[in-house]
Design a protein around this motif. Structure first.
Motif, PDB file in Angstrom:
ATOM      1  N   VAL A 299      -8.755   5.992   0.171  1.00  0.00           N
ATOM      2  CA  VAL A 299      -8.774   6.849   1.367  1.00  0.00           C
ATOM      3  C   VAL A 299      -7.178   6.753   1.626  1.00  0.00           C
ATOM      4  CG1 VAL A 299      -8.997   7.076   3.966  1.00  0.00           C
ATOM      5  CG2 VAL A 299     -10.793   6.730   2.284  1.00  0.00           C
ATOM      6  N   PHE A 300      -6.531   5.523   1.855  1.00  0.00           N
ATOM      7  CA  PHE A 300      -5.121   5.532   2.054  1.00  0.00           C
ATOM      8  C   PHE A 300      -4.272   6.014   1.041  1.00  0.00           C
ATOM      9  CE2 PHE A 300      -1.263   3.348   2.204  1.00  0.00           C
ATOM     10  CZ  PHE A 300      -0.574   3.508   3.412  1.00  0.00           C
ATOM     11  N   VAL A 301      -4.648   5.861  -0.308  1.00  0.00           N
ATOM     12  CA  VAL A 301      -3.716   6.379  -1.181  1.00  0.00           C
ATOM     13  C   VAL A 301      -3.800   7.801  -1.431  1.00  0.00           C
ATOM     14  CG1 VAL A 301      -3.268   6.131  -3.662  1.00  0.00           C
ATOM     15  CG2 VAL A 301      -3.767   4.029  -2.525  1.00  0.00           C
ATOM     16  N   VAL A 302      -4.813   8.520  -1.238  1.00  0.00           N
ATOM     17  CA  VAL A 302      -5.047   9.936  -1.519  1.00  0.00           C
ATOM     18  C   VAL A 302      -4.723  10.496  -0.035  1.00  0.00           C
ATOM     19  CG1 VAL A 302      -6.773   9.689  -3.178  1.00  0.00           C
ATOM     20  CG2 VAL A 302      -7.641  10.235  -0.726  1.00  0.00           C
ATOM     21  N   HIS A 303      -4.766   9.851   1.010  1.00  0.00           N
ATOM     22  CA  HIS A 303      -4.469  10.653   2.393  1.00  0.00           C
ATOM     23  C   HIS A 303      -3.013  11.334   2.481  1.00  0.00           C
ATOM     24  CE1 HIS A 303      -4.369  11.362   6.573  1.00  0.00           C
ATOM     25  NE2 HIS A 303      -3.430  10.571   6.799  1.00  0.00           N
ATOM     26  N   GLY A 304      -3.272  12.663   2.729  1.00  0.00           N
ATOM     27  CA  GLY A 304      -2.062  13.450   3.048  1.00  0.00           C
ATOM     28  C   GLY A 304      -1.593  13.999   1.778  1.00  0.00           C
ATOM     29  N   SER A 305      -2.051  13.596   0.576  1.00  0.00           N
ATOM     30  CA  SER A 305      -1.404  14.192  -0.862  1.00  0.00           C
ATOM     31  C   SER A 305      -1.881  15.551  -0.909  1.00  0.00           C
ATOM     32  CB  SER A 305      -1.965  13.377  -1.939  1.00  0.00           C
ATOM     33  OG  SER A 305      -3.484  13.436  -2.054  1.00  0.00           O
ATOM     34  N   VAL A 306      -1.055  16.428  -1.302  1.00  0.00           N
ATOM     35  CA  VAL A 306      -1.275  18.072  -1.830  1.00  0.00           C
ATOM     36  C   VAL A 306      -1.748  17.746  -3.171  1.00  0.00           C
ATOM     37  CG1 VAL A 306      -0.320  20.324  -2.180  1.00  0.00           C
ATOM     38  CG2 VAL A 306       0.416  18.741  -0.237  1.00  0.00           C
ATOM     39  N   VAL A 307      -2.845  18.492  -3.416  1.00  0.00           N
ATOM     40  CA  VAL A 307      -3.444  18.569  -4.962  1.00  0.00           C
ATOM     41  C   VAL A 307      -3.631  19.954  -5.265  1.00  0.00           C
ATOM     42  CG1 VAL A 307      -4.927  16.880  -4.429  1.00  0.00           C
ATOM     43  CG2 VAL A 307      -5.844  19.068  -4.193  1.00  0.00           C
ATOM     44  N   ASN A 308      -3.607  19.997  -6.586  1.00  0.00           N
ATOM     45  CA  ASN A 308      -3.776  21.347  -7.506  1.00  0.00           C
ATOM     46  C   ASN A 308      -5.227  21.965  -7.172  1.00  0.00           C
ATOM     47  OD1 ASN A 308      -3.610  23.632  -8.926  1.00  0.00           O
ATOM     48  ND2 ASN A 308      -3.596  22.616 -10.802  1.00  0.00           N
ATOM     49  N   GLU A 309      -5.575  22.672  -6.439  1.00  0.00           N
ATOM     50  CA  GLU A 309      -6.922  22.911  -6.025  1.00  0.00           C
ATOM     51  C   GLU A 309      -7.791  23.545  -6.826  1.00  0.00           C
ATOM     52  OE1 GLU A 309      -6.962  25.708  -2.451  1.00  0.00           O
ATOM     53  OE2 GLU A 309      -5.608  24.184  -1.398  1.00  0.00           O
ATOM     54  N   ARG A 310      -8.898  22.950  -7.143  1.00  0.00           N
ATOM     55  CA  ARG A 310     -10.107  23.308  -7.888  1.00  0.00           C
ATOM     56  C   ARG A 310     -10.996  24.378  -7.401  1.00  0.00           C
ATOM     57  NH1 ARG A 310     -11.812  20.556 -12.210  1.00  0.00           N
ATOM     58  NH2 ARG A 310     -11.028  18.297 -12.735  1.00  0.00           N
TER      59      ARG A 310
ATOM     60  N   PHE B  20      -1.097   2.813 -11.992  1.00  0.00           N
ATOM     61  CA  PHE B  20      -1.997   1.822 -12.427  1.00  0.00           C
ATOM     62  C   PHE B  20      -1.408   0.531 -11.398  1.00  0.00           C
ATOM     63  CE2 PHE B  20      -2.705  -1.833 -15.062  1.00  0.00           C
ATOM     64  CZ  PHE B  20      -4.211  -1.534 -15.526  1.00  0.00           C
ATOM     65  N   VAL B  21      -2.483  -0.012 -10.857  1.00  0.00           N
ATOM     66  CA  VAL B  21      -2.189  -1.213 -10.162  1.00  0.00           C
ATOM     67  C   VAL B  21      -2.952  -2.434 -10.757  1.00  0.00           C
ATOM     68  CG1 VAL B  21      -2.201  -2.058  -7.715  1.00  0.00           C
ATOM     69  CG2 VAL B  21      -2.370   0.389  -8.164  1.00  0.00           C
ATOM     70  N   ASP B  22      -1.788  -3.404 -10.892  1.00  0.00           N
ATOM     71  CA  ASP B  22      -2.461  -4.750 -11.655  1.00  0.00           C
ATOM     72  C   ASP B  22      -3.361  -5.490 -10.614  1.00  0.00           C
ATOM     73  OD1 ASP B  22      -1.664  -6.869 -13.488  1.00  0.00           O
ATOM     74  OD2 ASP B  22      -1.600  -7.967 -11.564  1.00  0.00           O
ATOM     75  N   GLY B  23      -4.345  -5.770 -11.186  1.00  0.00           N
ATOM     76  CA  GLY B  23      -5.467  -6.740 -10.300  1.00  0.00           C
ATOM     77  C   GLY B  23      -5.096  -7.676  -9.482  1.00  0.00           C
ATOM     78  N   ALA B  24      -3.752  -8.438  -9.626  1.00  0.00           N
ATOM     79  CA  ALA B  24      -3.403  -9.217  -8.822  1.00  0.00           C
ATOM     80  C   ALA B  24      -2.790  -8.515  -7.406  1.00  0.00           C
ATOM     81  CB  ALA B  24      -2.172 -10.072  -9.462  1.00  0.00           C
TER      82      ALA B  24
ATOM     83  N   LEU C 138       1.034  -1.145   0.066  1.00  0.00           N
ATOM     84  CA  LEU C 138      -0.118  -0.010   0.015  1.00  0.00           C
ATOM     85  C   LEU C 138       0.989   1.387  -0.047  1.00  0.00           C
ATOM     86  CD1 LEU C 138      -2.706  -1.098   2.683  1.00  0.00           C
ATOM     87  CD2 LEU C 138      -3.148  -0.797   0.172  1.00  0.00           C
ATOM     88  N   VAL C 139       1.982   1.095   0.838  1.00  0.00           N
ATOM     89  CA  VAL C 139       2.852   2.490   0.893  1.00  0.00           C
ATOM     90  C   VAL C 139       3.376   2.572  -0.632  1.00  0.00           C
ATOM     91  CG1 VAL C 139       4.713   3.404   1.913  1.00  0.00           C
ATOM     92  CG2 VAL C 139       3.147   2.181   3.320  1.00  0.00           C
ATOM     93  N   ASP C 140       3.893   1.611  -1.065  1.00  0.00           N
ATOM     94  CA  ASP C 140       4.517   1.793  -2.540  1.00  0.00           C
ATOM     95  C   ASP C 140       3.534   2.325  -3.292  1.00  0.00           C
ATOM     96  OD1 ASP C 140       6.928   0.720  -1.459  1.00  0.00           O
ATOM     97  OD2 ASP C 140       6.553  -1.378  -2.265  1.00  0.00           O
ATOM     98  N   ILE C 141       2.268   1.834  -3.466  1.00  0.00           N
ATOM     99  CA  ILE C 141       1.436   2.368  -4.427  1.00  0.00           C
ATOM    100  C   ILE C 141       1.207   3.945  -4.337  1.00  0.00           C
ATOM    101  CG2 ILE C 141      -1.126   2.274  -5.016  1.00  0.00           C
ATOM    102  CD1 ILE C 141      -1.035  -0.713  -4.402  1.00  0.00           C
ATOM    103  N   ARG C 142       1.041   4.308  -2.965  1.00  0.00           N
ATOM    104  CA  ARG C 142       0.803   5.672  -2.404  1.00  0.00           C
ATOM    105  C   ARG C 142       1.954   6.374  -2.865  1.00  0.00           C
ATOM    106  NH1 ARG C 142      -0.687   7.222   3.379  1.00  0.00           N
ATOM    107  NH2 ARG C 142       1.470   6.532   3.841  1.00  0.00           N
TER     108      ARG C 142
END
Length: 303
Positions: A121-132, A18-22, A4-8
């Motif tokens: 939630v885990f992957v987006v948590h803590g990320s800084v985005v270009n605000e809309r 892109f995360v493979d189904g397996a 999970l940390v690597d994906i994030r």
């Protein structure tokens, strides 16, 4: 948790992943998905009604509040759905209210779906985005609109997973997860990721190759693509059939996640955070989603 940390980390670095189904099966199992529910979620799209505006699509949706203060995800009441040209979504129904049939308990109580919500939630948590414009970044949580979609191609009509061409989805984070297909050609339904400078609404093959930032193809169960929606546009090629004399289908779960709107935003009147009265659902965000090695919890970290 290392997966999970690597994906994030990749998502934050590349602004898409892109995360493979397996790997998704492994990640979702960590997050509580039960083995029996993987088979059940494969067929949930067989019970979809016609889409409100697209003749080649069947659809349902549901809304969720990701409450990071109280560490809970809960189902929200149904609301009309609107996407506008100002949000980089240019189509014949841009700016129009669309009312979708609601997802049912067969999907929302599936442990794989709950794990997918926690995964995002885990992957987006803590990320800084270009605000809309028009979104309230002072709020701690998010609104997540989930779509269960089946695109259909049959003799005489080609299904378009993204009829709008190059676009964004008016949110902070878009996640697209593949459930399955029938009679889909090996080269069909490719997703292309574009620089924000690309022109809205042009077809995938009309895009400037210099502005293509990546491509992916959902082929295997639970293949998942995530993008920072206000930093990358995307497009999808048509659903081409392997056997042109037979119907082809492509089933997806699409998760649109954004901050709540402020007054003046086109969706503000449809941004209720009232819990669903007849189909309640709640998921606790577990302590295992704490940031490894920091001692900080999901609820306490700036989002």
């Amino acid at each position: 948790m290392d997966l999970l940390v690597d994906i994030r980390n990749q998502y934050r670095r590349d602004r898409s992943v892109f995360v493979d189904g397996a790997d998704m099966v492994d990640a979702l199992t960590i997050l509580g998905a039960c083995e029996s529910d993987f088979d059940a979620i494969r067929t949930v799209s067989s019970r979809l009604p016609p889409d409100p505006t697209l003749p080649f699509r069947e659809s349902k949706n549901g809304r969720f509040h990701i409450d990071t203060v109280n560490s809970k995800i809960r189902r929200l009441e149904s609301q009309p759905f609107v996407l506008s040209a100002e949000e980089d979504f240019v189509r014949h129904d841009s700016g129009k209210k669309r009312t979708f049939a609601e997802i049912g308990n067969d999907l929302q109580h599936n442990s794989v779906l709950k794990a997918l919500l926690l995964f995002k939630v885990f992957v987006v948590h803590g990320s800084v985005v270009n605000e809309r414009p028009g979104l309230d970044y002072k709020k701690s949580g998010w609104i997540c609109t989930l779509f269960n979609l089946r695109t259909i191609t049959h003799p005489g009509a080609v299904g378009e997973p993204a009829l709008e061409g190059v676009h964004s989805d008016g949110v902070d984070h878009t996640m697209a997860t593949f459930l399955g297909s029938q009679n889909m050609a090996p080269t069909a339904a490719k997703t292309f990721i574009h620089d924000m400078r690309e022109q809205n609404s042009i077809r995938w093959h009309e895009a400037d190759p210099e502005l293509v930032r990546g491509e992916a193809q959902h082929r295997n169960f639970l293949d998942t693509l995530m993008v920072f929606d206000h930093e990358r546009k995307h497009s999808v090629s048509p659903l081409e059939p392997l056997d042109p004399q037979k119907t082809a289908t492509r089933d997806m779960l699409i998760f649109f996640t954004r901050k709540p709107t402020v007054s003046g935003h086109i969706s503000h009147k449809h941004d209720s955070t009232v819990a669903h009265s007849t189909m309640p659902m709640a998921v606790d965000i577990p302590e295992c989603l704490d940031m490894p090695g920091t001692g900080r919890s999901l609820a306490s970290e700036r989002v």
